[in-house]
Each structure stands twice: as structure tokens, then as C-alpha cells.
Write a protein that holds these residues in place. Structure first.
Motif, PDB file in Angstrom:
ATOM      1  N   ASP A 188      52.772 101.626  50.458  1.00 16.36           N
ATOM      2  CA  ASP A 188      53.671 100.857  51.322  1.00 16.36           C
ATOM      3  C   ASP A 188      54.012  99.555  50.599  1.00 16.36           C
ATOM      4  OD1 ASP A 188      54.967 100.152  53.931  1.00 16.36           O
ATOM      5  OD2 ASP A 188      53.459  98.559  53.859  1.00 16.36           O
ATOM      6  N   PRO A 189      55.250  99.391  50.106  1.00 13.39           N
ATOM      7  CA  PRO A 189      55.579  98.220  49.275  1.00 13.39           C
ATOM      8  C   PRO A 189      55.260  96.878  49.924  1.00 13.39           C
ATOM      9  CG  PRO A 189      57.307  99.855  49.097  1.00 13.39           C
ATOM     10  CD  PRO A 189      56.378 100.352  50.165  1.00 13.39           C
ATOM     11  N   ALA A 190      55.544  96.733  51.214  1.00  9.13           N
ATOM     12  CA  ALA A 190      55.269  95.442  51.870  1.00  9.13           C
ATOM     13  C   ALA A 190      53.777  95.151  51.876  1.00  9.13           C
ATOM     14  CB  ALA A 190      55.832  95.466  53.298  1.00  9.13           C
ATOM     15  N   SER A 191      52.974  96.157  52.210  1.00  2.00           N
ATOM     16  CA  SER A 191      51.520  95.974  52.209  1.00  2.00           C
ATOM     17  C   SER A 191      51.009  95.750  50.788  1.00  2.00           C
ATOM     18  CB  SER A 191      50.840  97.194  52.823  1.00  2.00           C
ATOM     19  OG  SER A 191      51.237  97.371  54.161  1.00  2.00           O
ATOM     20  N   ALA A 192      51.628  96.421  49.828  1.00  2.61           N
ATOM     21  CA  ALA A 192      51.204  96.269  48.438  1.00  2.61           C
ATOM     22  C   ALA A 192      51.417  94.830  47.963  1.00  2.61           C
ATOM     23  CB  ALA A 192      51.979  97.239  47.549  1.00  2.61           C
TER      24      ALA A 192
ATOM     25  N   GLY B  78      49.878 100.369  40.030  1.00  2.00           N
ATOM     26  CA  GLY B  78      50.304 101.700  39.626  1.00  2.00           C
ATOM     27  C   GLY B  78      50.892 102.493  40.774  1.00  2.00           C
ATOM     28  N   THR B  79      50.208 102.481  41.909  1.00  2.12           N
ATOM     29  CA  THR B  79      50.701 103.217  43.075  1.00  2.12           C
ATOM     30  C   THR B  79      51.985 102.588  43.606  1.00  2.12           C
ATOM     31  OG1 THR B  79      48.396 103.695  43.622  1.00  2.12           O
ATOM     32  CG2 THR B  79      50.043 104.182  45.300  1.00  2.12           C
ATOM     33  N   TRP B  80      52.009 101.288  43.677  1.00  2.47           N
ATOM     34  CA  TRP B  80      53.193 100.569  44.157  1.00  2.47           C
ATOM     35  C   TRP B  80      54.405 100.883  43.273  1.00  2.47           C
ATOM     36  CZ3 TRP B  80      53.352  94.450  44.239  1.00  2.47           C
ATOM     37  CH2 TRP B  80      54.556  94.021  44.813  1.00  2.47           C
ATOM     38  N   ALA B  81      54.219 100.835  41.975  1.00  2.00           N
ATOM     39  CA  ALA B  81      55.330 101.117  41.062  1.00  2.00           C
ATOM     40  C   ALA B  81      55.862 102.529  41.263  1.00  2.00           C
ATOM     41  CB  ALA B  81      54.874 100.929  39.618  1.00  2.00           C
ATOM     42  N   GLY B  82      54.956 103.477  41.510  1.00  2.56           N
ATOM     43  CA  GLY B  82      55.401 104.838  41.737  1.00  2.56           C
ATOM     44  C   GLY B  82      56.215 104.999  43.003  1.00  2.56           C
ATOM     45  N   GLN B  83      55.943 104.163  44.012  1.00  2.00           N
ATOM     46  CA  GLN B  83      56.659 104.240  45.276  1.00  2.00           C
ATOM     47  C   GLN B  83      57.961 103.452  45.265  1.00  2.00           C
ATOM     48  OE1 GLN B  83      55.728 106.054  48.082  1.00  2.00           O
ATOM     49  NE2 GLN B  83      54.236 106.950  46.692  1.00  2.00           N
ATOM     50  N   ASP B  84      57.925 102.255  44.697  1.00  2.00           N
ATOM     51  CA  ASP B  84      59.103 101.376  44.723  1.00  2.00           C
ATOM     52  C   ASP B  84      59.142 100.573  43.418  1.00  2.00           C
ATOM     53  OD1 ASP B  84      61.212  99.739  45.273  1.00  2.00           O
ATOM     54  OD2 ASP B  84      60.348  98.799  47.055  1.00  2.00           O
ATOM     55  N   PRO B  85      59.648 101.173  42.338  1.00  2.00           N
ATOM     56  CA  PRO B  85      59.622 100.497  41.033  1.00  2.00           C
ATOM     57  C   PRO B  85      60.292  99.124  41.039  1.00  2.00           C
ATOM     58  CG  PRO B  85      60.257 102.797  40.785  1.00  2.00           C
ATOM     59  CD  PRO B  85      60.255 102.519  42.253  1.00  2.00           C
ATOM     60  N   ARG B  86      61.387  98.987  41.769  1.00  2.00           N
ATOM     61  CA  ARG B  86      62.134  97.724  41.719  1.00  2.00           C
ATOM     62  C   ARG B  86      61.314  96.551  42.248  1.00  2.00           C
ATOM     63  NH1 ARG B  86      68.225  97.568  43.864  1.00  2.00           N
ATOM     64  NH2 ARG B  86      68.339  98.966  42.080  1.00  2.00           N
ATOM     65  N   SER B  87      60.717  96.712  43.423  1.00  2.00           N
ATOM     66  CA  SER B  87      59.946  95.601  43.995  1.00  2.00           C
ATOM     67  C   SER B  87      58.683  95.343  43.190  1.00  2.00           C
ATOM     68  CB  SER B  87      59.610  95.873  45.463  1.00  2.00           C
ATOM     69  OG  SER B  87      58.756  96.984  45.595  1.00  2.00           O
ATOM     70  N   ALA B  88      58.047  96.397  42.685  1.00  2.00           N
ATOM     71  CA  ALA B  88      56.846  96.215  41.877  1.00  2.00           C
ATOM     72  C   ALA B  88      57.168  95.471  40.583  1.00  2.00           C
ATOM     73  CB  ALA B  88      56.225  97.573  41.567  1.00  2.00           C
TER      74      ALA B  88
END
Length: 619
Positions: free
Chosen positions: A310-314, A339-349
């Protein structure tokens, strides 16, 4: 309503002719799940011995039939039990008809007879009978849960109903009982003499109670003693955390983390709490006993993987971790999270990493992140690294990986980033990218190779291109490569590598189409290159250094030797043919000698010398 005669009741139990009131009884329970219940009419009657819930959903205009008197109940029960056991392979219609009869019987029998019915049902083995029994027991728990619970607790496990099934029956009954009279159900449960069943049922009851009254559920669990509370804690936590993960973790989480088989439930609840209130949940984690550094590590690593989806939680979790450098294994948790965040939402990570002030930590997290990304996104992350060998390596490896799946896109990226900044990485991967293109579009690959800026780049890409091309058209690849082998630089390392590549391509051609290889060799001006081609036909197999595999000729030895015997140039024919025949004589002397005796490709002296060298009969 007039009572049905005993004969009609016997017909009822056997599933024969039915009166109107009995027809309703047969279908009422089958319809319970698809139609809402309605209260019985004011004219409905019931005796005190009959459970009122059994007759609570009649149509308003229908008079509820009273329970059967004892003699008719005995007859109806006997009629049903006289039916043969339902086989496991019974058709769905047969099963449905039997279930309808059984539910009708449950509706009309007085309570004392239900125990007799289930005592008999509990002896019938087989899956079909077990399904009937479970469905019937559900009706009993709805009509008289206390009686159903008493029957289940007194049941002696056997072949038809084993101990786990008995526990499930008892649990269903006490839970139904507790829905309307929790205190009575719990008091009865805690008074059972079977301690194992007692504790299991009490735990089930408290797991229901904790959802609506957690304070009371915890108080009752603690009153049961330490051993009971320890046993009931996982079920209490599971039920409570489904509704209020924060409260469940704070009350029971620390104790459950000590149990490896239950700690995952705490992590699951913590992930939900972190999503809703990151700072509070994070504070709870790092407030755990300081001696448990391994617990922090395990919690943070596993939660980072969950939260990262979840990008916001990440982002919130990442910021919290950055603010607490003292936390054990913080950096590892950040790696898992990024790593997990990037896989879900590369732009925000990537945006978060770009703003990270610690360059060393940023590089560390980028390494983790790119493992989860597609090449195009990974290259955007790698661009955040400082210029140097590390970035060159990462760019090259990502482009090589990309070239395997989509060479056109990889080439487009190369063209768009043809700048001095990326030149070292691009020089390393142009060959791999062009080689990937050659598998599907050789003409485009050759055009790309021809447009390379200098001889060094072309030499580096030559081998990968030719080898990739030879997978689909070894003859064309060999024809293209052969003229590039000769020249004043024949002894340079580049030419040496090109010659090795040519040998591999030629071997692939010889394995599949020897005649095409002979035609190609005849067209080449360089005798040494022609001899290399001819020599490949002498081999039954060769080891492909590129594919790392042993490959075998698909054309027989005699046919390959026939082709070698047709070489017009005697200076090339004789040594190549001698090598091939010598090997053949060693492996199949009689067949090879017969060929020599009927063929004049070698002189009689040359043939005799070969036979003498390899004759297995010579002492």
C-alpha cells in the motif's frame, strides 16, 4: 388443525402421500436460506415440551401442526429409521428427497424423540449419511440448542462420528445456545467433566463474546486459569483482531509473539493497524522488551513486506523508520519495504528515494528496489545512483535483461540515452541487445550492427549477433560471418573470437543441414575457412559453448562421409576424409572398411594405411 392419523404419519416418514400441513413441514427448512422468516400466526399452538423456534416461520395464514403424540412419534421415527442408509453415490435428487423427509421428521417429532433419532443417525457411516446428519443437527440447534449440546457432549466417538466431528457438533450447539442465553451456555460448558471438550467449547464461546464485550471475555478467560487462557488466547485474538486489530494487538499481541505458530496472526493485525494509525502501531513495535531485538527484526521485516503493498502506508512506515535509526535492523526493514513498494508503485517509491538525503542508504535501497521492477522502471531507479562503475554495471545488466524480452524497446532506450554519461554501459550491452533482435528480425539487427560507431563496438557485437541468428538460420549466419574472418588482423584477439564464433555457427549448420554447409564452403575463397567448415562434418556431436549443451548430428555418418568424399580440392579432401574415416573405422570397422573398398576418394595406399592403423584383428 386436525391431527394426521398414524397411517399418514408413516407415509410421511417414508416420503409417500402428504397432507397440506405435512407438505409445508417437508419444504420449510429447505427454503430457510432463500426466504426470510416470518412470525407464526396468533392461532399457532405449541406445547411447553416443543421447542418454539421450530415453528417460528410459518406463513401468516397457516396453522402450525403440533408435535406428534408419543405413539405416533414412535411410529414416524421407526418408519424413517427403517429406510436403508443412503449410499454415497446417491443421485442429488435422491439425497434431496431424503433430506426433505428427515427435516420434516425433525419438525414434527417432540423433543424427547430427537435424542433417539440422532443416536441412530450417529451409527450410520458414509459421506451421504454424514451430510444428512450435519444438516439435521443444524435444524436441532435452531430448535433446541441446549438439548443438542447435551446430546453431542454425551456422544461416544465411533466409526460414524469421530472425536473431531463430535467436537464440531458440540461447538455448533453451544454457539447457537449462547446466541440467546450466553450465561447459561457458558455455565453449562464450564461444568462439563470432559476437560478437553470443556476448554475447547469455552474457547469458542469466548471468541464470540470478545467481539462484542472484550473486557468480559478476557475476564472469563483469565478466570479459567493460566493454562486455559494460554490455550484460548489465539482464538480470542483472531476473532477480536478481525474487528479491532489495534485493541487485540495491545491486549494479546505480546504474548502471542512468543508462539511461533501464532505470531503471523499478530503481524497480520499489525499490518492493518499500521495502515490505520502508523505512528501508534510503530510505537508499539519498538516498545517491545529491549531484549527481543530478534523480535523487532522479524516484525519489521515481515511487516515491511506487507505494508509495502500500500503506497500510502509504505511512505508513512518509511518515514517512521528513518526517524528511528536506533531500531534494530532498521535498514533491512527499509530494504524490504522499498522493494515491495517499488513493485507496487514505482513512481511514488522513486520520488521518495530521490529525496532521501543519505546517499549510501539510497544506493542500498535502490539495489533492493530494482529486483522487483521491469527493466524500464529499474533503469529510472538506477539513474539515481552516482556516476561510476556501480551504475554502469546496473545499467548494463538491466539492458541485457530487457533485451531478452523486448529488444525493440531496449534499442529505443539506447537511442534515447546515447550520451557520454551512459556511453560505458551502452558499449557493453549493444551486442546483447542486437543479438536479441536478431532472433526475430535479422535484417534489423544487421542494420543496427552496421550503424555502430566504430570497429571495437562492431567486434564486440559480432559474436552475439551471429550466434543468436544461427539459432534460426545457421546457413545465413555463417555466410555473413565467413568473409569477416580473413584479413591482416587474423591473429588478433577479436579475430580469434570471431573464428570461435564461426566454428560454433558452422557446427550448428553441420548438425542440421550438411548439404548447405558443403555449398557454403564451396563458395568461400579462404581454404582455411573451408577446411574449418568441412571438419565440422566429421563430428558426431559437439559441445555448444554458448548454450552449454551437447548437441548431436541429425544426419548419419555414411551420408556425411559421402559429402566429404565429394570435395573437389584433393588437398582439402584427403586430410578431412582421413580424419572422418579413421573415427568411423574405430567405431564400426567392418562397415567403414566396406565403404573404403568400394570408394576411390582416397588412393589405395591411403585406404590400406587407414585400415592397418585401425584393424582390431591385427595382433
Amino acid at each position: 388443525m386436525s391431527r394426521l392419523p398414524a397411517a399418514a404419519l408413516l407415509a410421511l416418514a417414508a416420503g409417500l402421500a402428504l397432507g397440506a400441513g405435512v407438505t409445508w413441514a417437508l419444504t420449510r427448512h429447505a427454503d430457510r436460506t432463500s426466504a426470510p422468516s416470518r412470525p407464526a400466526s396468533a392461532s399457532a399452538t405449541s406445547t411447553s415440551a416443543d421447542p418454539p423456534a421450530a415453528r417460528s416461520s410459518l406463513p401468516a395464514t397457516f396453522t402450525i401442526p403440533p408435535p406428534l403424540p408419543e405413539d405416533e412419534a414412535d411410529a414416524a421415527l421407526a418408519a424413517y429409521l427403517a429406510l436403508p442408509a443412503l449410499p454415497d453415490k446417491a443421485a442429488p435428487a435422491e439425497f434431496s428427497a431424503r433430506l426433505t423427509r428427515l427435516r420434516a421428521l425433525l419438525t414434527l417429532l417432540p423433543s424427547p424423540h430427537l435424542g433417539k433419532l440422532f443416536a441412530a443417525l450417529a451409527t450410520r457411516v458414509g459421506d451421504a449419511e454424514a451430510r444428512l446428519r450435519r444438516a439435521a443437527f443444524t435444524v436441532w440447534t435452531e430448535t433446541d440448542a441446549p438439548a443438542a449440546a447435551r446430546w453431542a457432549s454425551a456422544l461416544v466417538p465411533g466409526e460414524a462420528v469421530n472425536a473431531p466431528a463430535r467436537a464440531r457438533y458440540a461447538s455448533a450447539a453451544v454457539l447457537a445456545w449462547a446466541a440467546t442465553a450466553f450465561d447459561a451456555a457458558y455455565a453449562w460448558t464450564t461444568g462439563l467433566g470432559d476437560t478437553e471438550l470443556r476448554d475447547a467449547l469455552a474457547g469458542d464461546l469466548l471468541a464470540k463474546l470478545v467481539v462484542t464485550d472484550p473486557a468480559r471475555a478476557l475476564a472469563l478467560a483469565q478466570a479459567g486459569g493460566e493454562a486455559f487462557f494460554d490455550e484460548a488466547r489465539p482464538a480470542l485474538f483472531r476473532a477480536w483482531a478481525a474487528k479491532d486489530p489495534a485493541a487485540a494487538v495491545q491486549a494479546l499481541g505480546a504474548a502471542l509473539l512468543e508462539k511461533s505458530n501464532n505470531s503471523w496472526r499478530v503481524r497480520e493485525a499489525l499490518a492493518k493497524w499500521l495502515k490505520n494509525s502508523p505512528s501508534d502501531a510503530f510505537a508499539w513495535i519498538i516498545a517491545q522488551p529491549p531484549g527481543d531485538a530478534s523480535r523487532h527484526e522479524s516484525l519489521l521485516a515481515s511487516l515491511s513486506w506487507q505494508i509495502g503493498r500500500d503506497p500510502a502506508s509504505a511512505r508513512a512506515m518509511s518515514d517512521l523508520l528513518l526517524g528511528h535509526p536506533e531500531v534494530a535492523d532498521r535498514n533491512n526493514a527499509l530494504r524490504q519495504l522499498s522493494g515491495t513498494w517499488a513493485g507496487q508503485d514505482p513512481r511514488s517509491a522513486r520520488a521518495w528515494l530521490a529525496a532521501l538525503p543519505d546517499a549510501e542508504l539510497r544506493a542500498n535501497l535502490i539495489e533492493q528496489s530494482i529486483q522487483q521492477l521491469k527493466p524500464a522502471d529499474a533503469l529510472d531507479f538506477v539513474a539515481l545512483l552516482p556516476a561510476g562503475p556501480a551504475r554502469t554495471d546496473r545499467i548494463a545488466s538491466q539492458l541485457e535483461r530487457w533485451a531478452l524480452s523486448d529488444p525493440d524497446q531496449a534499442l529505443a532506450w539506447l537511442d534515447a540515452h546515447d550520451t557520454p554519461e551512459y556511453a560505458p554501459a551502452l558499449a557493453r550491452v549493444q551486442g546483447a541487445v542486437i543479438a536479441s533482435l536478431a532472433k526475430t528480425d535479422p535484417a534489423a539487427a544487421l542494420a543496427k550492427w552496421g550503424g555502430l560507431p566504430d570497429a571495437s563496438a562492431k567486434n564486440a557485437a559480432l559474436g552475439p549477433l551471429a550466434l543468436a541468428w544461427s539459432k534460426t538460420d545457421p546457413a545465413a549466419a555463417a555466410r555473413w560471418l565467413a568473409p569477416l574472418l580473413a584479413g591482416p588482423e587474423a591473429n588478433t584477439s577479436d579475430q580469434f573470437n570471431a573464428r570461435n564464433t564461426f566454428n560454433t555457427v558452422a557446427a550448428r549448420l553441420a548438425r542440421t543441414d550438411p548439404q548447405a554447409l558443403m555449398t557454403l564452403a564451396a563458395s568461400l575463397p579462404d581454404p582455411s575457412v573451408r577446411q574449418s567448415l568441412y571438419n565440422t562434418l566429421t563430428q558426431d556431436s559437439f559441445y555448444d559453448e554458448i548454450d552449454h549443451s551437447q548437441t548431436y548430428a541429425t544426419v548419419g555418418r555414411s551420408e556425411r562421409i559421402r559429402l566429404l568424399a565429394s570435395i573437389p580440392d584433393e588437398k582439402l579432401r584427403v586430410p578431412v576424409l582421413q580424419n572422418a574415416l579413421r573415427d568411423w573405422l574405430t567405431k564400426d570397422f567392418e562397415t567403414a572398411r566396406a565403404w573404403l573398398e568400394t570408394n576411390d576418394s582416397l588412393s589405395p595406399e591411403q585406404a590400406a594405411e587407414l585400415i592397418a592403423q585401425t584393424n582390431p584383428y591385427t595382433p
